[in-house]
Design an enzyme around this catalytic site. Structure first.
Site, PDB file in Angstrom:
ATOM      1  N   LYS A 139       0.831  -1.214   0.000  1.00 47.70           N
ATOM      2  CA  LYS A 139       0.000   0.000   0.000  1.00 47.70           C
ATOM      3  C   LYS A 139       0.862   1.258   0.000  1.00 47.70           C
ATOM      4  N   GLY A 181      -0.313 -14.569 -13.290  1.00 50.42           N
ATOM      5  CA  GLY A 181      -1.402 -14.571 -12.315  1.00 50.42           C
ATOM      6  C   GLY A 181      -2.029 -13.187 -12.221  1.00 50.42           C
ATOM      7  N   GLY A 189      -4.338 -12.170 -10.235  1.00 48.33           N
ATOM      8  CA  GLY A 189      -5.102 -12.137  -8.985  1.00 48.33           C
ATOM      9  C   GLY A 189      -4.809 -10.827  -8.281  1.00 48.33           C
ATOM     10  N   VAL A 190      -4.953 -10.874  -6.956  1.00 47.87           N
ATOM     11  CA  VAL A 190      -4.855  -9.628  -6.186  1.00 47.87           C
ATOM     12  C   VAL A 190      -3.445  -9.037  -6.271  1.00 47.87           C
ATOM     13  N   SER A 247       2.746 -14.465  -9.271  1.00 50.37           N
ATOM     14  CA  SER A 247       1.745 -14.262  -8.204  1.00 50.37           C
ATOM     15  C   SER A 247       0.573 -15.198  -8.492  1.00 50.37           C
ATOM     16  N   GLY A 296      -0.835 -17.386  -6.168  1.00 48.31           N
ATOM     17  CA  GLY A 296      -1.381 -17.906  -4.929  1.00 48.31           C
ATOM     18  C   GLY A 296      -0.293 -18.200  -3.918  1.00 48.31           C
ATOM     19  N   ARG A 297      -0.715 -18.640  -2.734  1.00 49.68           N
ATOM     20  CA  ARG A 297       0.229 -18.827  -1.628  1.00 49.68           C
ATOM     21  C   ARG A 297       0.034 -20.185  -0.964  1.00 49.68           C
ATOM     22  N   HIS A 345     -23.436  15.143   2.203  1.00 51.49           N
ATOM     23  CA  HIS A 345     -23.304  15.620   0.815  1.00 51.49           C
ATOM     24  C   HIS A 345     -22.232  16.694   0.747  1.00 51.49           C
TER      25      HIS A 345
HETATM   26  P1  FAD Z   1       1.705 -14.052   8.283  1.00 53.53           P
HETATM   27  O1  FAD Z   1       1.417 -12.601   8.151  1.00 53.53           O
HETATM   28  O2  FAD Z   1       2.301 -14.758   7.123  1.00 53.53           O
HETATM   29  O3  FAD Z   1       2.649 -14.202   9.560  1.00 53.53           O
HETATM   30  C1  FAD Z   1       3.184 -15.413   9.940  1.00 53.53           C
HETATM   31  C2  FAD Z   1       4.435 -15.138  10.747  1.00 53.53           C
HETATM   32  O4  FAD Z   1       4.857 -16.350  11.354  1.00 53.53           O
HETATM   33  C3  FAD Z   1       5.610 -14.630   9.916  1.00 53.53           C
HETATM   34  O5  FAD Z   1       6.238 -13.563  10.570  1.00 53.53           O
HETATM   35  C4  FAD Z   1       6.551 -15.852   9.843  1.00 53.53           C
HETATM   36  O6  FAD Z   1       7.907 -15.484   9.748  1.00 53.53           O
HETATM   37  C5  FAD Z   1       6.264 -16.470  11.207  1.00 53.53           C
HETATM   38  N1  FAD Z   1       6.597 -17.899  11.283  1.00 53.53           N
HETATM   39  C6  FAD Z   1       6.297 -18.892  10.421  1.00 53.53           C
HETATM   40  N2  FAD Z   1       6.711 -20.087  10.902  1.00 53.53           N
HETATM   41  C7  FAD Z   1       7.286 -19.830  12.109  1.00 53.53           C
HETATM   42  C8  FAD Z   1       7.860 -20.630  13.098  1.00 53.53           C
HETATM   43  N3  FAD Z   1       7.929 -21.949  12.969  1.00 53.53           N
HETATM   44  N4  FAD Z   1       8.365 -20.026  14.203  1.00 53.53           N
HETATM   45  C9  FAD Z   1       8.292 -18.671  14.364  1.00 53.53           C
HETATM   46  N5  FAD Z   1       7.732 -17.862  13.458  1.00 53.53           N
HETATM   47  C10 FAD Z   1       7.216 -18.432  12.347  1.00 53.53           C
HETATM   48  N6  FAD Z   1      -4.308  -8.992   3.196  1.00 53.53           N
HETATM   49  C11 FAD Z   1      -5.197  -8.020   3.447  1.00 53.53           C
HETATM   50  O7  FAD Z   1      -6.129  -8.235   4.217  1.00 53.53           O
HETATM   51  N7  FAD Z   1      -5.081  -6.789   2.870  1.00 53.53           N
HETATM   52  C12 FAD Z   1      -4.081  -6.491   2.025  1.00 53.53           C
HETATM   53  O8  FAD Z   1      -4.002  -5.372   1.520  1.00 53.53           O
HETATM   54  C13 FAD Z   1      -3.128  -7.498   1.726  1.00 53.53           C
HETATM   55  N8  FAD Z   1      -2.116  -7.238   0.898  1.00 53.53           N
HETATM   56  C14 FAD Z   1      -1.196  -8.212   0.647  1.00 53.53           C
HETATM   57  C15 FAD Z   1      -0.182  -7.934  -0.253  1.00 53.53           C
HETATM   58  C16 FAD Z   1       0.759  -8.899  -0.541  1.00 53.53           C
HETATM   59  C17 FAD Z   1       1.872  -8.583  -1.513  1.00 53.53           C
HETATM   60  C18 FAD Z   1       0.685 -10.155   0.106  1.00 53.53           C
HETATM   61  C19 FAD Z   1       1.717 -11.206  -0.158  1.00 53.53           C
HETATM   62  C20 FAD Z   1      -0.327 -10.444   0.994  1.00 53.53           C
HETATM   63  C21 FAD Z   1      -1.292  -9.474   1.267  1.00 53.53           C
HETATM   64  N9  FAD Z   1      -2.357  -9.712   2.117  1.00 53.53           N
HETATM   65  C22 FAD Z   1      -3.277  -8.742   2.358  1.00 53.53           C
HETATM   66  C23 FAD Z   1      -2.505 -11.014   2.804  1.00 53.53           C
HETATM   67  C24 FAD Z   1      -1.996 -10.908   4.239  1.00 53.53           C
HETATM   68  O9  FAD Z   1      -0.653 -10.467   4.225  1.00 53.53           O
HETATM   69  C25 FAD Z   1      -2.099 -12.261   4.934  1.00 53.53           C
HETATM   70  O10 FAD Z   1      -3.423 -12.738   4.823  1.00 53.53           O
HETATM   71  C26 FAD Z   1      -1.760 -12.112   6.400  1.00 53.53           C
HETATM   72  O11 FAD Z   1      -0.450 -11.634   6.563  1.00 53.53           O
HETATM   73  C27 FAD Z   1      -1.897 -13.466   7.119  1.00 53.53           C
HETATM   74  O12 FAD Z   1      -1.576 -13.306   8.449  1.00 53.53           O
HETATM   75  P2  FAD Z   1      -1.007 -14.511   9.325  1.00 53.53           P
HETATM   76  O13 FAD Z   1      -0.794 -13.947  10.683  1.00 53.53           O
HETATM   77  O14 FAD Z   1      -1.852 -15.686   9.162  1.00 53.53           O
HETATM   78  O15 FAD Z   1       0.390 -14.879   8.659  1.00 53.53           O
HETATM   79  P1  NAI Z   2      -4.630 -15.045  -6.117  1.00 49.39           P
HETATM   80  O1  NAI Z   2      -5.223 -16.322  -5.698  1.00 49.39           O
HETATM   81  O2  NAI Z   2      -5.316 -13.764  -5.782  1.00 49.39           O
HETATM   82  O3  NAI Z   2      -4.422 -15.038  -7.701  1.00 49.39           O
HETATM   83  C1  NAI Z   2      -3.659 -15.999  -8.357  1.00 49.39           C
HETATM   84  C2  NAI Z   2      -4.013 -15.959  -9.820  1.00 49.39           C
HETATM   85  O4  NAI Z   2      -3.058 -16.730 -10.516  1.00 49.39           O
HETATM   86  C3  NAI Z   2      -5.379 -16.573 -10.108  1.00 49.39           C
HETATM   87  O5  NAI Z   2      -6.117 -15.705 -10.937  1.00 49.39           O
HETATM   88  C4  NAI Z   2      -5.042 -17.898 -10.780  1.00 49.39           C
HETATM   89  O6  NAI Z   2      -6.005 -18.308 -11.701  1.00 49.39           O
HETATM   90  C5  NAI Z   2      -3.730 -17.555 -11.463  1.00 49.39           C
HETATM   91  N1  NAI Z   2      -2.864 -18.703 -11.723  1.00 49.39           N
HETATM   92  C6  NAI Z   2      -2.591 -19.741 -10.896  1.00 49.39           C
HETATM   93  N2  NAI Z   2      -1.703 -20.577 -11.479  1.00 49.39           N
HETATM   94  C7  NAI Z   2      -1.400 -20.040 -12.689  1.00 49.39           C
HETATM   95  C8  NAI Z   2      -0.525 -20.427 -13.740  1.00 49.39           C
HETATM   96  N3  NAI Z   2       0.215 -21.523 -13.668  1.00 49.39           N
HETATM   97  N4  NAI Z   2      -0.474 -19.652 -14.845  1.00 49.39           N
HETATM   98  C9  NAI Z   2      -1.210 -18.512 -14.941  1.00 49.39           C
HETATM   99  N5  NAI Z   2      -2.049 -18.106 -13.959  1.00 49.39           N
HETATM  100  C10 NAI Z   2      -2.131 -18.846 -12.851  1.00 49.39           C
HETATM  101  O7  NAI Z   2      -3.132 -15.072  -5.541  1.00 49.39           O
HETATM  102  P2  NAI Z   2      -2.051 -13.945  -5.361  1.00 49.39           P
HETATM  103  O8  NAI Z   2      -2.305 -12.788  -6.243  1.00 49.39           O
HETATM  104  O9  NAI Z   2      -0.757 -14.645  -5.415  1.00 49.39           O
HETATM  105  O10 NAI Z   2      -2.308 -13.466  -3.882  1.00 49.39           O
HETATM  106  C11 NAI Z   2      -2.331 -14.397  -2.822  1.00 49.39           C
HETATM  107  C12 NAI Z   2      -3.291 -13.984  -1.785  1.00 49.39           C
HETATM  108  O11 NAI Z   2      -2.771 -12.907  -1.012  1.00 49.39           O
HETATM  109  C13 NAI Z   2      -4.616 -13.459  -2.304  1.00 49.39           C
HETATM  110  O12 NAI Z   2      -5.509 -14.473  -2.651  1.00 49.39           O
HETATM  111  C14 NAI Z   2      -5.111 -12.694  -1.138  1.00 49.39           C
HETATM  112  O13 NAI Z   2      -5.719 -13.576  -0.241  1.00 49.39           O
HETATM  113  C15 NAI Z   2      -3.842 -12.141  -0.536  1.00 49.39           C
HETATM  114  N6  NAI Z   2      -3.682 -10.750  -0.938  1.00 49.39           N
HETATM  115  C16 NAI Z   2      -4.622  -9.856  -0.555  1.00 49.39           C
HETATM  116  C17 NAI Z   2      -4.548  -8.544  -0.942  1.00 49.39           C
HETATM  117  C18 NAI Z   2      -5.617  -7.620  -0.553  1.00 49.39           C
HETATM  118  O14 NAI Z   2      -6.408  -7.973   0.304  1.00 49.39           O
HETATM  119  N7  NAI Z   2      -5.684  -6.427  -1.126  1.00 49.39           N
HETATM  120  C19 NAI Z   2      -3.430  -8.057  -1.753  1.00 49.39           C
HETATM  121  C20 NAI Z   2      -2.520  -9.098  -2.145  1.00 49.39           C
HETATM  122  C21 NAI Z   2      -2.653 -10.374  -1.714  1.00 49.39           C
END
Ligand code: FAD
Ligand code: NAI
Length: 476
Positions: free
Chosen positions: A59, A191, A193-194, A280, A282-283, A455
């Site tokens: 962000k 990908g 996606g988001v 990107s 998925g995760r 408004h």
């Molecule tokens: P995480 O945030 O992944 O935290 C897990 C933590 O556990 C990490 O610090 C890791 O190092 C630690 N850990 C793992 N294993 C161990 C272990 N064995 N011992 C000690 N520590 C450990 N979501 C939104 O809602 N809004 C957004 O705008 C948004 N933007 C995103 C943008 C990107 C680029 C990405 C990748 C994700 C985004 N997300 C967003 C998704 C969001 O980041 C995750 O859903 C969220 O961080 C999940 O929280 P969590 O606590 O489950 O895990």
């Molecule tokens: P995603 O699930 O949002 O999108 C992945 C995209 O990749 C899908 O459209 C899928 O069809 C496509 N795809 C998968 N395999 C493929 C392949 N082999 N070739 C071409 N396309 C393929 O996953 P993304 O973007 O990696 O984000 C992971 C997650 O992180 C999101 O689902 C979301 O939960 C979280 N996130 C949330 C944000 C937010 O809330 N604003 C911002 C960024 C991430």
């Protein structure tokens, strides 16, 4: 080294874990939180993916790049002239790093304030002991802890294409995508996606030629079709090249960058060259290093920890929340589960309403929604009414100079209860909150239509969409 005993041990300090730890401590439990994330200097950086390489830094870059885009293309409409506009990517990344550090430090402060004991290192299950579990902490501050209740919140990591590991130089996960030191001339993303759309937007706004390759034939399949169509139109008009229905073949790093072969939706074989490629797609849940096998903690075929509706695992006293379990991978979902679990441990009735979890995609226009889409309602044969209102007819949007998109409201045909709200347009991320509150309180579209909205404000579009459900918009 003596064993340290706690009522609650949280493994993982992301939004799921650190919030669970704070809530548990608030409820009077002696609480520890273990997190292994390191900052550039090797020190602790709690906050997980969200704070370090996810929500917060993305962000920050979206904001910087949006300012640049506005200055470049839209200030002139306001009569503001600029000469020699430039972007200092190093400074932009430095600002982003400062924002991240402020959040890391904020969490360390909150741990102190709430008397949560923080351990910087990797936590893993050692064994079940009388009345709890032994958790070993590995790292600079190695330790042995015993907890009566364990909350696993270890999050997720980016999924790589099979046989194509991230090198974070040319083939980037979300981590490398947030650290690109100069604007690539040609950026590829796999990908749509988001992450693909958010990171693609950042680098396009800064001048990269961006191509997004998506495997599915539909764009943003989880989003309401009408909203996704509007967003697709806006993104392609901005210059984002999105190819749907492609089959990615070979991905190889070359001297100059990355070459990607793919088959287009029409069946053409395409060879593309990019300076950098963001994958990107998925995760995957993080359980490596957790040693779930030491205690028999059950995982599913994706490697996610198996939990019930209350985040209970197969082991008594072991809970799991956030990205490491089923459900949407969203920071606020992880937080809600963390709070609910702490409250359940305290004998309370913590609850997460999965039907009212909002989604936001922070592109421009932003996309936000809560509840069911029109295609979901059709699929389950629901009788519903729909109302839409375009920002084009909203005075505040005109004054802002941002009239793309609409608010769409879906309500039950018989009871008028709101079933879903879908927004594409300016500041949709903030507008969606009203819809979430309304749905949480089981409001009808008439409720929203009868509420006085300021408004001129963008929120009037939500009121008008509610009026549109009853076919009586006032301004369109
Ligand atoms: P995480 O945030 O992944 O935290 C897990 C933590 O556990 C990490 O610090 C890791 O190092 C630690 N850990 C793992 N294993 C161990 C272990 N064995 N011992 C000690 N520590 C450990 N979501 C939104 O809602 N809004 C957004 O705008 C948004 N933007 C995103 C943008 C990107 C680029 C990405 C990748 C994700 C985004 N997300 C967003 C998704 C969001 O980041 C995750 O859903 C969220 O961080 C999940 O929280 P969590 O606590 O489950 O895990
Ligand atoms: P995603 O699930 O949002 O999108 C992945 C995209 O990749 C899908 O459209 C899928 O069809 C496509 N795809 C998968 N395999 C493929 C392949 N082999 N070739 C071409 N396309 C393929 O996953 P993304 O973007 O990696 O984000 C992971 C997650 O992180 C999101 O689902 C979301 O939960 C979280 N996130 C949330 C944000 C937010 O809330 N604003 C911002 C960024 C991430």
């Amino acid at each position: 080294m003596s064993t340290k005993n706690f009522d609650v041990i949280v493994i993982g300090g992301g939004p799921g874990g650190y919030i669970a730890a704070i809530r548990a401590a608030q409820l009077g439990f002696s609480t520890a939180c273990i997190d292994e994330w390191k900052n550039a200097a090797g020190g602790p950086a709690p906050g997980g993916t969200c704070t370090n390489v996810g929500c917060i830094p993305s962000k920050a870059l979206l904001q910087s790049s949006e300012h640049f885009e506005q200055a470049h293309h839209h200030f002139a409409d306001h009569g503001i002239g600029l000469k020699d506009l430039s972007i200092d990517v190093k400074k932009m990344l430095g600002r982003k790093d400062t924002v991240v550090k402020q959040n890391n430090d904020g969490i360390l402060y909150l741990f102190k304030k709430n008397k949560v004991a923080f351990f910087h290192g990797r936590g893993s299950f050692a064994k079940a002991v009388d009345g709890g579990y032994q958790i070993d902490v590995a790292g600079a501050a190695a330790d042995t802890l015993v907890g009566k209740q364990i909350i696993v919140a270890t999050g997720s990591s980016a999924r790589a294409l099979p046989g194509v590991p991230f090198d974070e130089d040319k083939i980037l996960s979300n981590d490398g995508a947030l650290r690109v030191g100069s604007v690539p001339k040609k950026l590829g993303l796999i990908g749509a996606g988001v992450i693909g759309l958010e990171m693609g937007s950042v680098w396009r706004r800064l001048g990269a030629e961006v191509t997004v390759l998506e495997g599915l034939p539909t764009f943003l399949g989880a989003v309401d079709e009408q909203i996704a169509k509007e967003a697709f139109k806006a993104f392609t008009k901005q210059g984002l090249k999105i190819e749907l229905g492609v089959k990615v073949g070979e991905v190889k790093t070359t001297k100059a960058g990355v070459s990607v072969t793919y088959t287009s939706a029409k069946g053409d074989a395409v060879a593309a060259e990019f300076d950098r490629l963001i994958v990107s797609i998925g995760r995957v849940p993080n359980t490596v290093g957790l040693k779930p096998e030491a205690v028999g903690l059950q995982l599913d075929e994706r490697g996610a920890i198996v939990v019930d509706g209350n985040c209970k695992t197969n082991l008594a006293g072991v809970w799991a929340v956030g990205d490491v379990v089923r459900g949407p991978m969203l920071a606020h979902k992880a937080e809600e589960e963390g709070v609910a679990v702490a409250e359940r441990i305290a004998g309370q009735h913590g609850h997460v309403n999965f039907n009212t979890i909002p989604w936001v995609i922070y592109t421009s226009p932003e996309i936000a929604w809560v509840g069911e889409t029109e295609q979901q309602l059709k699929a389950r044969g629901a009788a519903y009414k729909a109302g839409t209102f375009p920002f084009l007819a909203n005075g505040r949007a005109r004054a802002l100079g941002d009239t793309t998109g609409m608010v769409k409201m879906l309500a039950d045909a018989a009871t008028d209860e709101i079933l879903g709200v879908h927004i594409v347009g300016p500041v949709a991320s903030e507008l969606i909150a009203e819809a979430v509150v309304a749905m949480e309180f089981k409001a009808s579209s008439e409720d929203i239509a009868r509420i006085c909205h300021a408004h001129p404000s963008l929120s009037e579009a939500t009121k008008e969409a509610a009026l549109a459900v009853d076919k009586r918009t006032l301004n369109f």
